[in-house]
Design an enzyme around this catalytic site. Structure first.
Site, mmCIF file in Angstrom:
data_model
loop_
_atom_site.group_PDB
_atom_site.id
_atom_site.type_symbol
_atom_site.label_atom_id
_atom_site.label_comp_id
_atom_site.label_asym_id
_atom_site.label_seq_id
_atom_site.Cartn_x
_atom_site.Cartn_y
_atom_site.Cartn_z
ATOM 1 C CB ALA A 114 -56.198 19.181 -9.153
ATOM 2 C CE LYS A 115 -56.500 20.768 -1.109
ATOM 3 N NZ LYS A 115 -57.850 20.929 -1.711
ATOM 4 N NE ARG A 116 -54.010 16.088 -10.410
ATOM 5 C CZ ARG A 116 -55.168 15.666 -9.900
ATOM 6 N NH1 ARG A 116 -55.418 15.765 -8.621
ATOM 7 N NH2 ARG A 116 -56.080 15.114 -10.687
ATOM 8 C CG ASP B 118 -58.356 17.635 -0.899
ATOM 9 O OD1 ASP B 118 -58.920 18.142 0.093
ATOM 10 O OD2 ASP B 118 -58.234 18.234 -1.981
#
Lengths: 309, 309
Positions: A114-116, B118
Site C-alpha cells: 500500500a506504500k502508506r 507507486d
C-alpha cells in the site's frame, strides 16, 4: 532471542519475520506472488459481468480467490497491490478484504503493498487499520514510504511490534526514476543508504529468532549491485524484492539479496504469473493451470539463485 | 492562458487550481477544513451505535456530513484524511465515498489527503481511482509522495491534466522528523528544494488562468522560513499548508505562503475546528455551533495574514 506475543487471533504467535522464515523454509522458495488484478488483463471468462465498478470488483474477487487457491500450496506469501482494488472504490476494498481473509484461510502470509505513510496520529490510523489486533484489513505486513521522515515510521514500528506484524520500508525501488531522490548523495552517503541505515537500526533493535527485526526493506531486483551492497550493510533487515520477471530482473540479479541460508529476502512476481494465460508458452491451458505452471517455473528459476537447503 | 477541458461531469470546467482560486475569492478565505474523524473524539451523541467497524463508519458518515453542512457556506474546500476512513476497512471507505459526494453536492472542492504513490501502471491505478473521469472517489485533488521519483509522478500529472484535477506533492512537511530526509543537502541544494524544483517545473508547464499549474506542493506552517523561501522559488505552484492550529503554526507563520493577491495557498485546520466542541471556550454549545464558531475564528485569524482583497 525468540519474541512471542499474544496475537490478533488470541493464540501465541511468533514475530512476523520468524513466521515468514518458517514459511519460506517449508515451501522451499522465496517467491511471493503479487495479487495485482487489472480488469482488461483478466481471463475472458471472468469478464462477463460488465464493466461497472461492482462487476469489476466481483471479477477481482473471483480472480484473486482462484489465484490464491492455485498458489497457496506453492509459495509462502502473497502481496496484494492495494492500488488496483482501491481503483474500484469501496467495492474494490471490500473485495480486497475478502481476498486477504481467503489467503489467511489457506495459510498464506499477506503483505499489503500500500506504500502508506503520514505523520503522528494519522500514521497510527494507517498502522492500526492495516496491522492492528482488530485491524480492518488483517495484513501480516505492510509496505510504507519514508519521505516524511523517521518520526513517521515510529507508529508503524510500534504497532508492528505489538501485533507480530512486519513492515517493508521503501529503500531502493525498482523503477528508473527511483534515482531522482534515492541516489542523491548527501554528506558521505546516498539517500537510499541513509534510509537503509535507519531501517537496519529499527530491525537490529527488534531482531527475532531468525535474526531479522520488525522493519524490512523494499529493494528492487533491477539494481543488483545496490541489492548486494545493502544486504551486507543491513544484516537484520529482511528484503522484499520487486522487479523480478516482467520488470526485467533475473534470478542472477536477485542472488545478492539472500543470506547464506537462503533467507533474508522474498522476491515478488506479479504479471508473469497471474496473467500467465496470456503467455504464448501456456497457450491452450486453463488460466489456473497456466498460473500453476508459471509459479513452478519461477520457483525453479529462483532456486538457482537462493541457497535454501 | 485559460485551460478548459470537458470535465467528469460532462460540462466544461476550468482546471482545478482555477476553480480553487475562484472558490477562495468567492469565500474570501484560504481556509480548508480537514475532515479527520477519530471515533473517541466525536461528540458523545454520535457515539451511541457501538464500537464495531460498521457502527464507527456510520458515526464517521454522520459526523462528516454534519460537519460539511456547517462549513460549506464558509470555506472553499475540505480535505478528508483518508487514513481515518481506511482504518475502518471498506465500510469506512464506503462512508468516505458518500462524504465526498455530499461535499460536491454542497459545492465544496475536495482534496483527498491520501499521500499515495507507486510506480508505472500501479501509479496509474491510484491516479485513475482518485482523480479519473469515472473515478471511484471523485476527488478534485490528491496528495502524493515523491520518494519513488520523478517517473512515479508522471501518471498522476497526466491524469490530473486530462481530468481538470489537482495534485499536492509532499515537499516540506510539518512534522519534526520531516528534516530526516527533506533537509539533507545533496550537491548545492536540499532534498525539499530538489522536489520543489521538480514540482514547479510541472506547474510551470501547465499553468492555468490563475497562474498556477497542475501540481501543487505540501509545505508545512511549522517552518515559516522555508515556506517563504519556497513561495519565491515556486511561483506557479499552489501550496497546501498543514500544521496551522493544533500543530502550532500561527497566521503569521503562514503569511509567506500567499502571493500578492492572497492566492497561491490554502491553509488546513482539522482538530481545532472539527472537535471544537471539546474546547473550553465553546463549552455549552451544540457541536455544530462550536464548529461554526471555530471556523469563523480561523477565517478571521487567517485574514490578518492573507491579502485577499
Amino acid at each position: 532471542m525468540l519474541i512471542i506475543h499474544a496475537s490478533r487471533f488470541d493464540t501465541i504467535m511468533p514475530a512476523f519475520f520468524d513466521r515468514l522464515a518458517a514459511a519460506v523454509k517449508q515451501k522451499r522458495t522465496p517467491l511471493v506472488v503479487g495479487v495485482d488484478p487489472r480488469y482488461k488483463s483478466l481471463p475472458a471468462d471472468l469478464r462477463q459481468g460488465g464493466e461497472d465498478l461492482e462487476a469489476q470488483a466481483q471479477a477481482f474477487r473471483d480472480f484473486s480467490i482462484g489465484l490464491l487457491d492455485v498458489v497457496a500450496p506453492l509459495v509462502p506469501a502473497v502481496k496484494p497491490q492495494v492500488a488496483f482494488f482501491e481503483q474500484l472504490g469501496w467495492r474494490g476494498m471490500q473485495a480486497l478484504s475478502e481476498v486477504v481473509q481467503h489467503a489467511h484461510n489457506l495459510g498464506l502470509l499477506v503483505i499489503a503493498d500500500a506504500k502508506r505513510n503520514d505523520i503522528g496520529s494519522t500514521a497510527e490510523g494507517y498502522a492500526d487499520g492495516w496491522l492492528g489486533e482488530q485491524s480492518a484489513w488483517q495484513g501480516d505486513a505492510l509496505t510504507i514510504s519514508p519521505y516524511l521522515g523517521d518520526d513517521s515510521l515510529e507508529p508503524f514500528v510500534r504497532t508492528a511490534e505489538q501485533r507480530d506484524a512486519g513492515l517493508f520500508v521503501l529503500v531502493k525501488t525498482s523503477n528508473p526514476g527511483g534515482k531522482f531522490l534515492q541516489d542523491l548523495t548527501a554528506g558521505d552517503t546516498t539517500i537510499y543508504s541513509k534510509v537503509g541505515k535507519l531501517v537496519e537500526s529499527l530491525s537490529n533493535d527488534t531482531a527475532g529468532d531468525c535474526g531479522y527485526g520488525v522493519a524490512g526493506a523494499v529493494v528492487g531486483a533491477t539494481y543488483p549491485e545496490q541489492l548486494t551492497e545493502l544486504r551486507t550493510r543491513m544484516p537484520h533487515t529482511w528484503f522484499l524484492v520487486p522487479g523480478y520477471g516482467s520488470q526485467g530482473g533475473t534470478a542472477a540479479d536477485v542472488a545478492g539479496a539472500f543470506d547464506s541460508s537462503g533467507l533474508g529476502a522474498v522476491v515478488n512476481s506479479s504479471r508473469a504469473i497471474i496473467f500467465a494465460h496470456a503467455r504464448d508458452e501456456f497457450a491452450g491451458l486453463d488460466w489456473q493451470a497456466a498460473v500453476e505452471k508459471a509459479t513452478q517455473q519461477a520457483i525453479a528459476d529462483l532456486a538457482t539463485a537462493c541457497p535454501l537447503s
